[in-house]
Design a protein around this motif. Structure first.
Motif, PDB file in Angstrom:
ATOM      1  N   ARG A  35      24.908  -0.854   2.818  1.00 43.56           N
ATOM      2  CA  ARG A  35      26.130  -0.103   2.603  1.00 43.56           C
ATOM      3  C   ARG A  35      26.855   0.603   3.944  1.00 43.56           C
ATOM      4  O   ARG A  35      27.634   1.440   3.718  1.00 43.56           O
ATOM      5  N   VAL A  36      26.369   0.307   5.165  1.00 38.88           N
ATOM      6  CA  VAL A  36      27.257   0.666   6.113  1.00 38.88           C
ATOM      7  C   VAL A  36      27.867  -0.425   6.739  1.00 38.88           C
ATOM      8  O   VAL A  36      27.399  -1.553   6.959  1.00 38.88           O
ATOM      9  N   HIS A  37      29.206   0.052   6.932  1.00 38.13           N
ATOM     10  CA  HIS A  37      30.102  -1.276   7.460  1.00 38.13           C
ATOM     11  C   HIS A  37      30.561  -0.678   8.822  1.00 38.13           C
ATOM     12  O   HIS A  37      30.672   0.465   9.134  1.00 38.13           O
ATOM     13  N   LEU A  38      30.792  -1.600   9.789  1.00 36.60           N
ATOM     14  CA  LEU A  38      31.602  -1.578  11.157  1.00 36.60           C
ATOM     15  C   LEU A  38      32.716  -1.865  11.065  1.00 36.60           C
ATOM     16  O   LEU A  38      33.284  -3.064  10.997  1.00 36.60           O
ATOM     17  N   ASN A  39      33.744  -1.006  11.376  1.00 38.32           N
ATOM     18  CA  ASN A  39      35.196  -1.286  11.473  1.00 38.32           C
ATOM     19  C   ASN A  39      35.957  -1.502  10.372  1.00 38.32           C
ATOM     20  O   ASN A  39      36.962  -0.913   9.908  1.00 38.32           O
ATOM     21  N   LYS A  40      35.323  -2.443   9.310  1.00 43.45           N
ATOM     22  CA  LYS A  40      36.103  -2.937   8.121  1.00 43.45           C
ATOM     23  C   LYS A  40      34.901  -2.980   7.084  1.00 43.45           C
ATOM     24  O   LYS A  40      33.708  -3.410   7.409  1.00 43.45           O
ATOM     25  N   ALA A  94      28.691  -6.021   8.689  1.00 45.54           N
ATOM     26  CA  ALA A  94      27.597  -5.365   8.609  1.00 45.54           C
ATOM     27  C   ALA A  94      27.517  -4.527   9.879  1.00 45.54           C
ATOM     28  O   ALA A  94      27.943  -4.993  10.956  1.00 45.54           O
ATOM     29  N   PHE A  95      26.852  -3.171   9.806  1.00 44.29           N
ATOM     30  CA  PHE A  95      26.661  -2.255  10.932  1.00 44.29           C
ATOM     31  C   PHE A  95      25.467  -2.642  11.632  1.00 44.29           C
ATOM     32  O   PHE A  95      25.423  -2.780  12.802  1.00 44.29           O
ATOM     33  N   ARG A  96      24.642  -3.378  10.823  1.00 42.44           N
ATOM     34  CA  ARG A  96      23.084  -3.662  11.276  1.00 42.44           C
ATOM     35  C   ARG A  96      23.028  -4.973  11.315  1.00 42.44           C
ATOM     36  O   ARG A  96      23.092  -5.642  10.068  1.00 42.44           O
TER      37      ARG A  96
END
Length: 178
Positions: free
Chosen positions: A167-172, A176-178
């Motif tokens: 549930r953590v998003h990177l930039n959009k 996936a953040f991770r």
């Protein structure tokens, strides 16, 4: 207590020992609430400290979700003045979390009992019930009641398995953040 340890230990405690919370600890908890951030630093909070056993029992009857207050030696009613800030609900929510973290850091247990937009019964809102019980003016809105005391139950600390990295998003959204 170190911050991350406090966060990991903070659990909703719903059973309390029959032991009064010292005034010095109540004051530390309230200090933490007043140190919480608020929109445009308006600080619209009001806190009602309830130690009277009969009043706490009546607060526990606000709605079934507040039944846990029956054993609490202390309740703090978290309110906000809607004439000071339209963001009072957010500001009061942050202060309520500070209250719970401060209680945890002091070795106490705490639990949030939601009031805002909930019903006491078919004829009366939970907010109206508490307003009448504690003589709260109409422009002071009631967010929640936090029960506080020495825990009579043990719950495991939070751990990494509860973190939902999906549930953590990177930039959009969707990246996936991770």
């Amino acid at each position: 207590m170190e911050f991350f340890e406090t966060v990991e230990k903070r659990r909703s405690i719903r059973e309390y020992q029959d032991k009064k919370v010292p005034k010095a600890e109540i004051e530390k908890i309230l200090e933490a609430a007043f140190y919480s951030p608020s929109s445009r630093n308006k600080r619209p909070w009001h806190f009602i400290v309830v130690e009277d056993r009969d009043l706490i029992i009546k607060l526990s009857q606000t709605r079934s979700a507040l039944k846990f207050l029956e054993t609490a030696p202390l309740a703090i009613v978290v309110c906000g003045d809607e004439t000071i800030s339209s963001a009072w609900v957010f500001d009061a929510s942050i202060a309520a979390e500070h209250i719970q973290l401060a209680a945890t850091a002091l070795g106490l247990g705490a639990c949030w009992g939601h009031v805002l937009e909930r019903q006491h019964n078919k004829e009366k809102s939970a907010e109206e019930y508490i307003r009448e019980l504690l003589g709260i003016p109409k422009h002071i809105r009631i967010l929640c009641v936090i029960g506080i005391g020495y825990p009579a139950e043990r719950k495991p600390e939070h751990d990494e398995k509860e973190i939902m990295w999906e549930r953590v998003h990177l930039n959009k959204f969707g990246n996936a953040f991770r």
